[in-house]
Write a protein that holds these residues in place. Structure first.
Motif: not given
Length: 88
Positions: A51-59, A46-49, A26-30, A39-42
């Protein structure tokens, strides 16, 4: 250690290994998705949060959420069993 304790320990270890694999995946996919999107290597926090929102809500992530939740609950049940009956 009784045979029952050994069996519970072995099952708990196997469930923990599955749980660790699911969380690592899960973490590596995010991170991969955030890297691709920004487009950033790291990617930043904000981008991480996002992705967590997407993971928690996306069908499209519902199956992943169910798997993590199910394995987490099984792991907690096994740990509770071990605490409730330490001398099985």
């Amino acid at each position: 250690m009784t045979p029952a304790q050994t069996a519970i320990l072995a099952v708990t270890a196997a469930v923990f290994a599955v749980w660790a694999y699911l969380l690592f995946r899960t973490v590596t996919d995010q991170r991969r998705r955030a890297t691709r999107r920004t487009g950033q290597v790291f990617p930043d926090l904000r981008a991480a949060l996002e992705e967590w929102r997407h993971w928690l809500t996306a069908p499209d992530r519902a199956r992943d959420r169910r798997q993590v939740l199910t394995v987490t609950l099984v792991l907690l049940a096994l740990l509770g069993l071990n605490l409730a009956y330490p001398t099985l």
